[in-house]
Motif scaffolding. Sequence first.
Motif, PDB file in Angstrom:
ATOM      1  N   ALA A  43       3.172   9.596  16.683  1.00  0.00           N
ATOM      2  CA  ALA A  43       2.561   9.499  18.007  1.00  0.00           C
ATOM      3  C   ALA A  43       1.667   8.272  18.121  1.00  0.00           C
ATOM      4  N   ALA A  44       1.028   7.912  17.023  1.00  0.00           N
ATOM      5  CA  ALA A  44       0.135   6.745  17.014  1.00  0.00           C
ATOM      6  C   ALA A  44       0.900   5.438  16.824  1.00  0.00           C
ATOM      7  N   GLY A  45       2.184   5.522  16.458  1.00  0.00           N
ATOM      8  CA  GLY A  45       2.978   4.309  16.263  1.00  0.00           C
ATOM      9  C   GLY A  45       2.924   3.744  14.858  1.00  0.00           C
ATOM     10  N   LEU A  46       2.415   4.515  13.912  1.00  0.00           N
ATOM     11  CA  LEU A  46       2.324   4.012  12.544  1.00  0.00           C
ATOM     12  C   LEU A  46       3.705   3.725  11.962  1.00  0.00           C
ATOM     13  N   ASP A  47       4.714   4.466  12.425  1.00  0.00           N
ATOM     14  CA  ASP A  47       6.066   4.265  11.920  1.00  0.00           C
ATOM     15  C   ASP A  47       6.637   2.882  12.263  1.00  0.00           C
ATOM     16  N   VAL A  48       5.991   2.151  13.151  1.00  0.00           N
ATOM     17  CA  VAL A  48       6.427   0.789  13.489  1.00  0.00           C
ATOM     18  C   VAL A  48       6.103  -0.181  12.347  1.00  0.00           C
ATOM     19  N   VAL A  49       5.002   0.056  11.643  1.00  0.00           N
ATOM     20  CA  VAL A  49       4.591  -0.848  10.567  1.00  0.00           C
ATOM     21  C   VAL A  49       4.677  -0.220   9.183  1.00  0.00           C
ATOM     22  N   ALA A  50       5.079   1.056   9.115  1.00  0.00           N
ATOM     23  CA  ALA A  50       5.089   1.761   7.836  1.00  0.00           C
ATOM     24  C   ALA A  50       6.378   2.538   7.639  1.00  0.00           C
ATOM     25  N   ALA A  51       6.745   2.684   6.382  1.00  0.00           N
ATOM     26  CA  ALA A  51       7.822   3.611   6.022  1.00  0.00           C
ATOM     27  C   ALA A  51       7.157   4.958   5.782  1.00  0.00           C
ATOM     28  N   ILE A  52       7.614   5.987   6.505  1.00  0.00           N
ATOM     29  CA  ILE A  52       7.027   7.315   6.363  1.00  0.00           C
ATOM     30  C   ILE A  52       8.042   8.189   5.664  1.00  0.00           C
ATOM     31  N   GLU A  53       7.709   8.532   4.407  1.00  0.00           N
ATOM     32  CA  GLU A  53       8.609   9.331   3.566  1.00  0.00           C
ATOM     33  C   GLU A  53       8.066  10.748   3.460  1.00  0.00           C
ATOM     34  N   ARG A  54       8.953  11.685   3.252  1.00  0.00           N
ATOM     35  CA  ARG A  54       8.525  13.091   3.099  1.00  0.00           C
ATOM     36  C   ARG A  54       7.976  13.370   1.741  1.00  0.00           C
TER      37      ARG A  54
ATOM     38  N   ARG B 287       3.577   8.646   1.955  1.00  0.00           N
ATOM     39  CA  ARG B 287       4.374   9.648   1.234  1.00  0.00           C
ATOM     40  C   ARG B 287       3.767  11.040   1.356  1.00  0.00           C
ATOM     41  N   GLY B 288       4.647  12.026   1.502  1.00  0.00           N
ATOM     42  CA  GLY B 288       4.247  13.418   1.389  1.00  0.00           C
ATOM     43  C   GLY B 288       3.560  14.039   2.582  1.00  0.00           C
ATOM     44  N   ALA B 289       3.570  13.387   3.722  1.00  0.00           N
ATOM     45  CA  ALA B 289       2.877  13.954   4.886  1.00  0.00           C
ATOM     46  C   ALA B 289       3.611  15.193   5.403  1.00  0.00           C
ATOM     47  N   ARG B 290       2.856  16.213   5.709  1.00  0.00           N
ATOM     48  CA  ARG B 290       3.411  17.431   6.298  1.00  0.00           C
ATOM     49  C   ARG B 290       3.926  17.131   7.700  1.00  0.00           C
ATOM     50  N   HIS B 291       4.730  18.042   8.217  1.00  0.00           N
ATOM     51  CA  HIS B 291       5.362  17.845   9.524  1.00  0.00           C
ATOM     52  C   HIS B 291       4.339  17.541  10.620  1.00  0.00           C
ATOM     53  N   ALA B 292       3.288  18.334  10.724  1.00  0.00           N
ATOM     54  CA  ALA B 292       2.277  18.125  11.768  1.00  0.00           C
ATOM     55  C   ALA B 292       1.584  16.774  11.606  1.00  0.00           C
ATOM     56  N   VAL B 293       1.339  16.369  10.381  1.00  0.00           N
ATOM     57  CA  VAL B 293       0.707  15.071  10.119  1.00  0.00           C
ATOM     58  C   VAL B 293       1.672  13.944  10.487  1.00  0.00           C
ATOM     59  N   ARG B 294       2.956  14.091  10.126  1.00  0.00           N
ATOM     60  CA  ARG B 294       3.959  13.081  10.489  1.00  0.00           C
ATOM     61  C   ARG B 294       4.059  12.915  12.003  1.00  0.00           C
TER      62      ARG B 294
ATOM     63  N   TRP C  53       0.846  -1.183   0.000  1.00  0.00           N
ATOM     64  CA  TRP C  53       0.000   0.000   0.000  1.00  0.00           C
ATOM     65  C   TRP C  53       0.880   1.230   0.000  1.00  0.00           C
ATOM     66  N   VAL C  54       0.537   2.184  -0.858  1.00  0.00           N
ATOM     67  CA  VAL C  54       1.206   3.479  -0.863  1.00  0.00           C
ATOM     68  C   VAL C  54       0.133   4.514  -0.542  1.00  0.00           C
ATOM     69  N   VAL C  55       0.311   5.208   0.567  1.00  0.00           N
ATOM     70  CA  VAL C  55      -0.661   6.204   1.010  1.00  0.00           C
ATOM     71  C   VAL C  55      -0.091   7.589   0.726  1.00  0.00           C
ATOM     72  N   ASP C  56      -0.745   8.310  -0.167  1.00  0.00           N
ATOM     73  CA  ASP C  56      -0.328   9.658  -0.544  1.00  0.00           C
ATOM     74  C   ASP C  56      -1.028  10.655   0.377  1.00  0.00           C
ATOM     75  N   MET C  57      -0.232  11.356   1.181  1.00  0.00           N
ATOM     76  CA  MET C  57      -0.774  12.354   2.111  1.00  0.00           C
ATOM     77  C   MET C  57      -0.312  13.762   1.764  1.00  0.00           C
ATOM     78  N   ASN C  58       0.080  14.002   0.515  1.00  0.00           N
ATOM     79  CA  ASN C  58       0.550  15.321   0.101  1.00  0.00           C
ATOM     80  C   ASN C  58      -0.457  16.425   0.377  1.00  0.00           C
ATOM     81  N   LYS C  59      -1.733  16.132   0.284  1.00  0.00           N
ATOM     82  CA  LYS C  59      -2.761  17.158   0.440  1.00  0.00           C
ATOM     83  C   LYS C  59      -3.562  16.996   1.727  1.00  0.00           C
ATOM     84  N   VAL C  60      -2.994  16.264   2.689  1.00  0.00           N
ATOM     85  CA  VAL C  60      -3.649  16.119   3.993  1.00  0.00           C
ATOM     86  C   VAL C  60      -3.228  17.303   4.859  1.00  0.00           C
ATOM     87  N   THR C  61      -4.208  18.046   5.339  1.00  0.00           N
ATOM     88  CA  THR C  61      -3.916  19.201   6.186  1.00  0.00           C
ATOM     89  C   THR C  61      -3.983  18.848   7.666  1.00  0.00           C
TER      90      THR C  61
END
Length: 110
Positions: A99-110, A87-94, A52-60
């Motif tokens: 905080a929720a621990g998603l980085d344990v099961v996911a690669a979080i890219e800028r 991919r693409g999550a803004r700083h506040a979203v990251r 799964w690739v989750v595009d969060m470029n436009k998540v505010t």
Amino acid sequence: MAAERYATPTLTVAATSGRRAGLILVGEVRAEVLRQLEEQLDAPPLSRADEWVVDMNKVTGIDLACVYALLQAAATRRPKTVTLTVRGARHAVRRTLHAAGLDVVAAIER
């Protein structure tokens, strides 16, 4: 820099191949879309994909309930393992994702 605003949060799923699926999130991903998000995570093409690739470029913004839905869906997909990339999550979203621990099961890219 003013934050972009999107009138209505949207969730779009696209199959990019038989094994890979993309989820595009837009706007404020809040509790109002939690049910829709959970339905998308359980439905094809995500339910059939290994990656799964989750595009969060436009998540505010995203609330913890929606992050937990992603976390639960990715972590409990047994016997099939899902590779999850955000991919693409803004700083506040990251920060919320971490905080929720998603980085344990996911690669979080800028």
